[in-house]
Enzyme design. Sequence first.
Site, short mmCIF file in Angstrom:
data_model
loop_
_atom_site.label_atom_id
_atom_site.label_comp_id
_atom_site.label_asym_id
_atom_site.label_seq_id
_atom_site.Cartn_x
_atom_site.Cartn_y
_atom_site.Cartn_z
N ASP A 193 -7.13 4.31 -4.44
CA ASP A 193 -7.75 4.15 -3.11
C ASP A 193 -8.35 5.54 -2.81
O ASP A 193 -8.59 6.30 -3.75
CB ASP A 193 -6.72 3.72 -2.06
CG ASP A 193 -7.37 3.25 -0.76
OD1 ASP A 193 -7.85 2.12 -0.71
OD2 ASP A 193 -7.43 4.04 0.22
N LYS A 200 0.87 -1.19 0.00
CA LYS A 200 0.00 0.00 0.00
C LYS A 200 0.90 1.23 0.00
O LYS A 200 2.01 1.18 0.52
CB LYS A 200 -0.87 0.02 1.26
CG LYS A 200 -2.09 0.90 1.13
CD LYS A 200 -3.25 0.13 0.52
CE LYS A 200 -4.44 1.00 0.25
NZ LYS A 200 -5.61 0.18 -0.15
P1 NDP Z 1 -12.94 7.78 -2.55
O1 NDP Z 1 -11.89 8.79 -2.33
O2 NDP Z 1 -13.51 7.61 -3.91
O3 NDP Z 1 -14.14 8.00 -1.54
C1 NDP Z 1 -13.97 8.04 -0.16
C2 NDP Z 1 -15.24 8.61 0.39
O4 NDP Z 1 -15.32 8.57 1.80
C3 NDP Z 1 -15.41 10.06 0.02
O5 NDP Z 1 -16.75 10.28 -0.24
C4 NDP Z 1 -14.94 10.78 1.27
O6 NDP Z 1 -15.35 12.11 1.38
C5 NDP Z 1 -15.57 9.89 2.29
N1 NDP Z 1 -14.97 10.03 3.61
C6 NDP Z 1 -13.68 10.20 3.95
N2 NDP Z 1 -13.57 10.26 5.27
C7 NDP Z 1 -14.82 10.10 5.76
C8 NDP Z 1 -15.37 10.06 7.05
N3 NDP Z 1 -14.59 10.20 8.13
N4 NDP Z 1 -16.71 9.86 7.18
C9 NDP Z 1 -17.49 9.73 6.10
N5 NDP Z 1 -17.03 9.78 4.85
C10 NDP Z 1 -15.72 9.96 4.69
O7 NDP Z 1 -12.35 6.38 -2.02
P2 NDP Z 1 -12.83 4.90 -2.32
O8 NDP Z 1 -14.28 4.86 -2.55
O9 NDP Z 1 -11.91 4.35 -3.34
O10 NDP Z 1 -12.48 4.19 -0.94
C11 NDP Z 1 -13.41 4.07 0.14
C12 NDP Z 1 -12.98 2.94 1.07
O11 NDP Z 1 -12.94 1.70 0.32
C13 NDP Z 1 -11.59 3.08 1.68
O12 NDP Z 1 -11.59 2.48 2.96
C14 NDP Z 1 -10.70 2.26 0.74
O13 NDP Z 1 -9.52 1.83 1.38
C15 NDP Z 1 -11.65 1.11 0.44
N6 NDP Z 1 -11.37 0.33 -0.75
C16 NDP Z 1 -11.22 0.92 -1.98
C17 NDP Z 1 -11.01 0.14 -3.10
C18 NDP Z 1 -10.92 0.72 -4.47
O14 NDP Z 1 -10.83 -0.06 -5.41
N7 NDP Z 1 -10.98 2.02 -4.65
C19 NDP Z 1 -10.88 -1.32 -3.01
C20 NDP Z 1 -11.11 -1.85 -1.68
C21 NDP Z 1 -11.33 -1.04 -0.62
P3 NDP Z 1 -14.25 13.31 1.29
O15 NDP Z 1 -13.61 13.20 -0.04
O16 NDP Z 1 -15.08 14.52 1.46
O17 NDP Z 1 -13.25 13.09 2.40
O1 2IT Z 2 -7.92 -1.65 -0.70
C1 2IT Z 2 -7.86 -2.13 -1.86
O2 2IT Z 2 -8.00 -3.34 -2.07
C2 2IT Z 2 -7.65 -1.20 -2.99
N1 2IT Z 2 -7.58 0.00 -2.75
C3 2IT Z 2 -7.51 -1.74 -4.39
C4 2IT Z 2 -6.12 -2.27 -4.60
C5 2IT Z 2 -5.80 -2.68 -6.03
O3 2IT Z 2 -4.62 -2.96 -6.24
O4 2IT Z 2 -6.68 -2.72 -6.88
#
Ligand code: NDP
Ligand code: 2IT
Length: 445
Positions: free
Chosen positions: A164, A124
């Site tokens: 992420d 990461k």
């Molecule tokens: P994004 O940046 O697209 O979205 C994150 C969202 O969460 C935003 O809407 C953000 O708002 C909001 N947010 C941040 N902090 C808070 C909080 N304290 N309370 C409520 N909302 C909050 O990220 P992702 O959707 O990619 O990631 C979301 C989660 O999923 C993370 O935990 C990530 O590690 C996990 N994840 C992501 C993957 C991927 O493929 N992208 C794969 C697997 C897991 P703001 O921008 O205003 O802070």
């Molecule tokens: O938390 C996760 O699994 C991710 N942010 C996606 C990682 C990836 O390599 O697609």
Amino acid sequence: MTFQEFMDKVAAKNPGEPEFLQAVKEVVETIWDVYINNPRFVKANILERIVEPERTIIFRVPWMDDKGEVHVNRGYRVQFNSAIGPYKGGIRFHPSVNLSILKFLGFEQIFKNSLTTLPMGGGKGGADFDARGRSDGEIMRFCQSYMAELYRHIGADTDVPAGDIGVGAREIGYLYGYYRKLQNEFTGVFTGKGRTWGGSLIRPEATGFGVIYFTQEMLKTKGKTFEGLRVAISGFGNVAWGAVQKVTELGGKVVTLSGPDGYIYDEDGVSGEKIDYMLELRASNNDRVIDYAEKFPNAKFFPGKRPWEVPVDVAIPCATQNELHKEDAQNLIKNGCFCVCEAANMPSTPEAMEVFLNSKILFAPGKAANAGGVSTSGLEMTQNSMRLNWSREEVDARLHDIMKNIHEACREHGIQPDGYINYVKGANIAGFLKVANAMCDQGVI
Ligand code: NDP
Ligand code: 2IT
């Protein structure tokens, strides 16, 4: 050594890293019996080795804003474990990023990637960069400065980053473009790439879709489907967007979204043009979830609150770590929620998780349920290696299959004598066994 002695030793070695210690404790607690009863693992001291990253890179990221002022951020890449494949995991740009958060995410990624059945190690990276209010030019210069150091540490067979929090299609474009310039080669070193330059269909939706496929399997164990269910979702980013689409397609109704400043409640359900609006909102550099309530006046905004007070059948936290606390868990259950599926990484605090497990509702941890994102990244790597593209249907079918397999692995290793499936235990044991055996096979390195 006892479990407590082990944890004390890890805590002493990693001071000031609460998120990392939280993630280690959750895994080690559930695999402890499997570990101490396996002389091969104990002799190879697998546990002490697996909690130590193979390599951690920390670097300066200087960049110039539009006014000519120079800023400095801290960049990281934690290359945690490569026993079963090249390091693989996302990059997070958020002001809260620090070593503890990236080590927890990298550690979780080892087991998640192992569960996918694809050959990927765990890693990461990220930086404490705040994109809020920044122009596209500033974001591009930041990405280029970050990559100016990172490029020498990654490669299609070494370490393959992805998105992420704070890193989506736009940032991946800037990062990949600069990597390609510096290395003078076009390889699959990143996943989540654009469609015309090596990206896979379905990757943008994959994490959210995968979570909902996994939840479908959980519901199936109780003879239920999404049809007619009320669903609470937190966040409004990439993962939330994919999850909302799939829940709606399957006949469920998503009634909440949230941001750090509060949540919106939409009794009519987040569907149709509202789902497209999520993308629009995210693409602006000043996105706030309150804007949703201004655009769709039937929705109500609750400042400073989390969505877990709304009565729902299913809850899917999609925002960030430790966003669902003990009182939230108690509230959900009191209001009739019978299924919680983690889409974010470690969104439930240990106390909240305990409430869910003790009450024996359906509860799945992020490392199993959100593995569809990295799985589809693995499928993108495969397509890049073969130099061809699969259709949307083909990628989706493989993703669906992988999520069913992960569910089965969790069931197999997590089933309790009374029939309750402890998905936390199941995911940790299944993920751990493969990596631990690979480490044993490959000697002390
Ligand atoms: P994004 O940046 O697209 O979205 C994150 C969202 O969460 C935003 O809407 C953000 O708002 C909001 N947010 C941040 N902090 C808070 C909080 N304290 N309370 C409520 N909302 C909050 O990220 P992702 O959707 O990619 O990631 C979301 C989660 O999923 C993370 O935990 C990530 O590690 C996990 N994840 C992501 C993957 C991927 O493929 N992208 C794969 C697997 C897991 P703001 O921008 O205003 O802070
Ligand atoms: O938390 C996760 O699994 C991710 N942010 C996606 C990682 C990836 O390599 O697609």
